[in-house]
Structures are given as structure tokens and as C-alpha cells.
Design a protein around this motif. Structure first.
Motif, PDB file in Angstrom:
ATOM      1  N   SER A 115      27.885  32.383   3.727  1.00  0.00           N
ATOM      2  CA  SER A 115      27.300  33.507   2.983  1.00  0.00           C
ATOM      3  C   SER A 115      25.928  33.148   2.426  1.00  0.00           C
ATOM      4  CB  SER A 115      28.247  33.915   1.851  1.00  0.00           C
ATOM      5  OG  SER A 115      27.653  34.920   1.064  1.00  0.00           O
ATOM      6  N   VAL A 116      25.827  31.888   1.900  1.00  0.00           N
ATOM      7  CA  VAL A 116      24.538  31.441   1.353  1.00  0.00           C
ATOM      8  C   VAL A 116      23.485  31.367   2.444  1.00  0.00           C
ATOM      9  CG1 VAL A 116      23.343  29.522   0.251  1.00  0.00           C
ATOM     10  CG2 VAL A 116      25.594  30.241  -0.580  1.00  0.00           C
ATOM     11  N   ILE A 117      23.896  30.825   3.624  1.00  0.00           N
ATOM     12  CA  ILE A 117      22.942  30.707   4.738  1.00  0.00           C
ATOM     13  C   ILE A 117      22.454  32.087   5.178  1.00  0.00           C
ATOM     14  CG2 ILE A 117      22.729  30.046   7.163  1.00  0.00           C
ATOM     15  CD1 ILE A 117      24.613  27.711   6.578  1.00  0.00           C
ATOM     16  N   SER A 118      23.379  33.039   5.245  1.00  0.00           N
ATOM     17  CA  SER A 118      23.007  34.398   5.636  1.00  0.00           C
ATOM     18  C   SER A 118      22.034  35.009   4.630  1.00  0.00           C
ATOM     19  CB  SER A 118      24.269  35.258   5.749  1.00  0.00           C
ATOM     20  OG  SER A 118      23.930  36.603   6.046  1.00  0.00           O
ATOM     21  N   LYS A 119      22.320  34.730   3.332  1.00  0.00           N
ATOM     22  CA  LYS A 119      21.438  35.262   2.283  1.00  0.00           C
ATOM     23  C   LYS A 119      20.047  34.646   2.380  1.00  0.00           C
ATOM     24  CE  LYS A 119      21.045  35.771  -2.723  1.00  0.00           C
ATOM     25  NZ  LYS A 119      21.660  35.492  -4.038  1.00  0.00           N
ATOM     26  N   LEU A 120      20.015  33.304   2.677  1.00  0.00           N
ATOM     27  CA  LEU A 120      18.719  32.624   2.820  1.00  0.00           C
ATOM     28  C   LEU A 120      17.932  33.194   3.988  1.00  0.00           C
ATOM     29  CD1 LEU A 120      19.645  28.884   2.132  1.00  0.00           C
ATOM     30  CD2 LEU A 120      18.265  30.404   0.695  1.00  0.00           C
ATOM     31  N   ASN A 121      18.612  33.463   5.096  1.00  0.00           N
ATOM     32  CA  ASN A 121      17.929  34.030   6.254  1.00  0.00           C
ATOM     33  C   ASN A 121      17.342  35.404   5.931  1.00  0.00           C
ATOM     34  OD1 ASN A 121      18.392  31.843   7.947  1.00  0.00           O
ATOM     35  ND2 ASN A 121      20.406  32.630   8.621  1.00  0.00           N
ATOM     36  N   ASN A 139      28.860  20.950  -1.208  1.00  0.00           N
ATOM     37  CA  ASN A 139      30.210  21.036  -1.766  1.00  0.00           C
ATOM     38  C   ASN A 139      30.784  22.442  -1.714  1.00  0.00           C
ATOM     39  OD1 ASN A 139      30.097  18.272  -2.416  1.00  0.00           O
ATOM     40  ND2 ASN A 139      29.046  18.731  -4.376  1.00  0.00           N
ATOM     41  N   SER A 140      30.155  23.346  -0.995  1.00  0.00           N
ATOM     42  CA  SER A 140      30.634  24.727  -0.943  1.00  0.00           C
ATOM     43  C   SER A 140      31.608  24.911   0.213  1.00  0.00           C
ATOM     44  CB  SER A 140      29.443  25.686  -0.759  1.00  0.00           C
ATOM     45  OG  SER A 140      28.532  25.529  -1.824  1.00  0.00           O
ATOM     46  N   PRO A 141      32.609  25.772   0.043  1.00  0.00           N
ATOM     47  CA  PRO A 141      33.526  26.084   1.137  1.00  0.00           C
ATOM     48  C   PRO A 141      32.772  26.672   2.314  1.00  0.00           C
ATOM     49  CG  PRO A 141      34.316  26.925  -0.960  1.00  0.00           C
ATOM     50  CD  PRO A 141      32.932  26.487  -1.195  1.00  0.00           C
ATOM     51  N   PRO A 142      33.363  26.599   3.549  1.00  0.00           N
ATOM     52  CA  PRO A 142      32.673  27.117   4.742  1.00  0.00           C
ATOM     53  C   PRO A 142      32.269  28.573   4.613  1.00  0.00           C
ATOM     54  CG  PRO A 142      34.551  25.761   5.358  1.00  0.00           C
ATOM     55  CD  PRO A 142      34.631  25.922   3.874  1.00  0.00           C
ATOM     56  N   SER A 143      33.201  29.392   4.067  1.00  0.00           N
ATOM     57  CA  SER A 143      32.861  30.816   3.968  1.00  0.00           C
ATOM     58  C   SER A 143      31.709  31.046   3.000  1.00  0.00           C
ATOM     59  CB  SER A 143      34.099  31.599   3.513  1.00  0.00           C
ATOM     60  OG  SER A 143      34.552  31.110   2.252  1.00  0.00           O
ATOM     61  N   GLU A 144      31.726  30.316   1.874  1.00  0.00           N
ATOM     62  CA  GLU A 144      30.643  30.462   0.879  1.00  0.00           C
ATOM     63  C   GLU A 144      29.337  29.939   1.434  1.00  0.00           C
ATOM     64  OE1 GLU A 144      29.551  29.132  -3.693  1.00  0.00           O
ATOM     65  OE2 GLU A 144      31.575  28.792  -2.872  1.00  0.00           O
ATOM     66  N   ALA A 145      29.410  28.784   2.171  1.00  0.00           N
ATOM     67  CA  ALA A 145      28.194  28.224   2.766  1.00  0.00           C
ATOM     68  C   ALA A 145      27.598  29.199   3.767  1.00  0.00           C
ATOM     69  CB  ALA A 145      28.512  26.886   3.436  1.00  0.00           C
ATOM     70  N   ALA A 162       9.815  29.862   0.393  1.00  0.00           N
ATOM     71  CA  ALA A 162      11.015  29.978   1.217  1.00  0.00           C
ATOM     72  C   ALA A 162      11.678  28.622   1.415  1.00  0.00           C
ATOM     73  CB  ALA A 162      10.636  30.584   2.584  1.00  0.00           C
ATOM     74  N   VAL A 163      10.866  27.593   1.682  1.00  0.00           N
ATOM     75  CA  VAL A 163      11.411  26.249   1.859  1.00  0.00           C
ATOM     76  C   VAL A 163      12.047  25.746   0.578  1.00  0.00           C
ATOM     77  CG1 VAL A 163      10.825  23.848   2.368  1.00  0.00           C
ATOM     78  CG2 VAL A 163       9.836  25.691   3.729  1.00  0.00           C
ATOM     79  N   ALA A 164      11.363  25.995  -0.571  1.00  0.00           N
ATOM     80  CA  ALA A 164      11.877  25.519  -1.852  1.00  0.00           C
ATOM     81  C   ALA A 164      13.226  26.158  -2.167  1.00  0.00           C
ATOM     82  CB  ALA A 164      10.884  25.814  -2.962  1.00  0.00           C
ATOM     83  N   ARG A 165      13.370  27.438  -1.879  1.00  0.00           N
ATOM     84  CA  ARG A 165      14.643  28.108  -2.139  1.00  0.00           C
ATOM     85  C   ARG A 165      15.749  27.528  -1.256  1.00  0.00           C
ATOM     86  NH1 ARG A 165      11.432  32.798  -2.473  1.00  0.00           N
ATOM     87  NH2 ARG A 165      11.971  33.356  -0.322  1.00  0.00           N
ATOM     88  N   SER A 166      15.380  27.170  -0.033  1.00  0.00           N
ATOM     89  CA  SER A 166      16.383  26.598   0.867  1.00  0.00           C
ATOM     90  C   SER A 166      16.859  25.245   0.373  1.00  0.00           C
ATOM     91  CB  SER A 166      15.800  26.454   2.278  1.00  0.00           C
ATOM     92  OG  SER A 166      15.433  27.726   2.778  1.00  0.00           O
ATOM     93  N   LEU A 167      15.934  24.436  -0.139  1.00  0.00           N
ATOM     94  CA  LEU A 167      16.283  23.098  -0.597  1.00  0.00           C
ATOM     95  C   LEU A 167      17.078  23.123  -1.898  1.00  0.00           C
ATOM     96  CD1 LEU A 167      12.944  21.197   0.171  1.00  0.00           C
ATOM     97  CD2 LEU A 167      15.085  21.154   1.488  1.00  0.00           C
ATOM     98  N   ASN A 168      16.885  24.144  -2.689  1.00  0.00           N
ATOM     99  CA  ASN A 168      17.535  24.193  -3.993  1.00  0.00           C
ATOM    100  C   ASN A 168      18.953  24.760  -3.939  1.00  0.00           C
ATOM    101  OD1 ASN A 168      15.343  23.104  -5.316  1.00  0.00           O
ATOM    102  ND2 ASN A 168      14.390  25.116  -5.671  1.00  0.00           N
ATOM    103  N   GLN A 169      19.420  25.207  -2.773  1.00  0.00           N
ATOM    104  CA  GLN A 169      20.757  25.787  -2.687  1.00  0.00           C
ATOM    105  C   GLN A 169      21.791  24.675  -2.489  1.00  0.00           C
ATOM    106  OE1 GLN A 169      21.672  28.830  -3.147  1.00  0.00           O
ATOM    107  NE2 GLN A 169      19.600  29.709  -3.341  1.00  0.00           N
ATOM    108  N   PRO A 170      22.821  24.573  -3.335  1.00  0.00           N
ATOM    109  CA  PRO A 170      23.857  23.517  -3.204  1.00  0.00           C
ATOM    110  C   PRO A 170      24.894  23.890  -2.151  1.00  0.00           C
ATOM    111  CG  PRO A 170      24.298  24.856  -5.139  1.00  0.00           C
ATOM    112  CD  PRO A 170      23.027  25.405  -4.538  1.00  0.00           C
ATOM    113  N   LEU A 171      24.706  23.419  -0.905  1.00  0.00           N
ATOM    114  CA  LEU A 171      25.600  23.776   0.187  1.00  0.00           C
ATOM    115  C   LEU A 171      26.631  22.699   0.497  1.00  0.00           C
ATOM    116  CD1 LEU A 171      23.042  25.334   2.682  1.00  0.00           C
ATOM    117  CD2 LEU A 171      24.499  26.502   1.019  1.00  0.00           C
TER     118      LEU A 171
END
Length: 237
Positions: free
Chosen positions: A178-184, A170-176, A159-168
Motif C-alpha cells: 500500500s505504501v509503495i502504491s501511494k509513493l508511486n 518492518n511493515s507487513p506485505p500488504s501495508e508495504a 520525491a526521493v526524500a519521501r521514498s527514503l523516509n518511509q519505514p518499509l
């Protein structure tokens, strides 16, 4: 030590094992210049075989007696034995032989000395129980705890590794967001799967302990680990 014979040992020790015979020896030493007759008696003649049970020890000589305990079907409580042996000895006529050691020779009469030496019987366990290893509580195996720790470390690390590997960055706020929600969601799924695996492991451990009296086999632990890793891999995908 008797008056006429020196008897060793002072007690009869048998290695006790169910359904197996056991033997020990008595050494009768005649340190006198006389012929000494002896007779061995026991309180339980059906349990023991004595050879020879009577005879004559020549002056300044030694006689060895073998006592054999017959195979027993049951063990006495705490291996405590109440059987006793009695060795009688008396002065025999010069030149006496083993066949002269009759019961009449040991009859107590006025002016005759019949020496008596008593021996008790001691049972020694042939296979003493092995000590229980420290830390082995309730039949659980140390390998089981190690496997549980490994499951926790593997799932949380993924879980930690997946969180660290996500490029947040340079992502727009809405995309970021969405990624955070997906990680949760992924984190919650991994934790739920982890708890499920731990519950299944505990169930298997109880079932194995009931059927085999021991801990979880190493094969079962490896299988659970592989399932956990595979499920984590599918969620990551």
C-alpha cells in the motif's frame, strides 16, 4: 601637404550622433616668409559652418579653423559621407589682413599659383553598439535555464526524500504494498506538477520576450519556484 600651407589633419572626423552638433579643427601652418591667404570651401555648405572660412596666415605662423557639423535628423547609410572640403591658398601682398582675403585674390590667372588641398569627411559613431554576450541565444536569459534546473532538482529531490523516509522494512506485505502504491501515485503527481510548472514557465518566458524583448524576470522565476515548493509540500502532506 599644400605648397604654401601645411594642413592637419588630412581628413575631417566628426562624432556622429542624431540631433547633436559636432565639431573638429583644422590647423593651417605657414612655414614660409610670405603672407598666405586661404579660403575653405565645401560641397555641402548648408550642413557645415566654418570659422573662419577665409583669412591670412602670417609668415611662420599658425591659424586654427573650426568646422562644425549641424545637428542631423537622419544618418546616412552605414555612416558613409560623400561630403568634401577644399582649402585654397595663395600668396598675399605683404601686410595683408583677413579682410584682404577676397574672392578676387583666389581667381586663377596666368602666372598666379592657387594651391588646393582636398579633405574628405569621416563620420564616427558616438555610441557604438554593445557586443551580444556569448550564449545569449534567441533572447533567452541564463537565469531562466538555472531556474528550470532548480525546479527539476527540487521536485525530484522531494520525491526521493519521501521514498527514503518511509519505514518499509518492518511493515507487513500488504501495508508495504500500500505504501509503495501511494509513493508511486505521489511520484506521478509530482512529475505531472513539475511538467505543468515548466510549461507555465516557458509560456511566461515567451510572453515576456514578446512584450519586453528579453527573458523571464527574476521575480517571476522566484514566484514559480515558490509555487512549486508549496505544491510539493501539499502533496507530501
Amino acid at each position: 601637404m599644400g605648397e604654401f600651407l601645411s594642413i592637419q589633419p588630412s581628413e575631417l572626423k566628426f562624432n556622429f550622433e542624431l540631433r547633436k552638433q559636432s565639431s573638429c579643427s583644422l590647423q593651417l601652418s605657414n612655414r614660409t616668409d610670405q603672407y598666405i591667404a586661404f579660403k575653405v570651401k565645401t560641397t555641402n555648405p548648408k550642413r557645415y559652418c566654418v570659422r573662419p572660412n577665409a583669412g591670412v596666415v602670417l609668415p611662420n605662423s599658425i591659424c586654427n579653423v573650426t568646422v562644425t557639423m549641424q545637428a542631423q535628423k537622419e544618418a546616412p547609410p552605414d555612416l558613409q559621407c560623400k561630403d568634401k572640403f577644399l582649402v585654397q591658398s595663395v600668396v598675399a601682398p605683404n601686410g595683408a589682413t583677413n579682410k584682404d582675403a577676397t574672392q578676387e585674390l583666389f581667381n586663377k590667372e596666368e602666372g598666379k599659383v592657387v594651391d588646393e588641398f582636398r579633405l574628405r569627411v569621416v563620420y564616427i559613431p558616438a555610441n557604438p553598439p554593445s557586443p551580444v554576450p556569448e550564449g545569449d541565444e534567441e533572447g533567452s536569459s541564463p537565469r531562466t535555464s538555472s531556474a528550470e534546473d532548480e525546479i527539476r532538482r527540487t521536485s525530484l529531490s522531494e520525491a526521493v526524500a519521501r521514498s527514503l523516509n518511509q519505514p518499509l522494512e518492518n511493515s507487513p506485505p500488504s501495508e508495504a504494498q500500500s505504501v509503495i502504491s501511494k509513493l508511486n501515485e505521489e511520484k506521478d503527481a509530482v512529475l505531472k506538477q513539475n511538467l505543468k510548472l515548466l510549461g507555465e514557465l516557458e509560456l511566461m518566458r515567451k510572453q515576456t520576450r514578446q512584450s519586453q524583448g528579453g527573458g523571464v524576470s527574476i521575480v517571476m522565476v522566484i514566484l514559480v519556484l515558490l509555487v512549486g515548493i508549496f505544491v510539493g509540500y501539499l502533496i507530501r502532506k
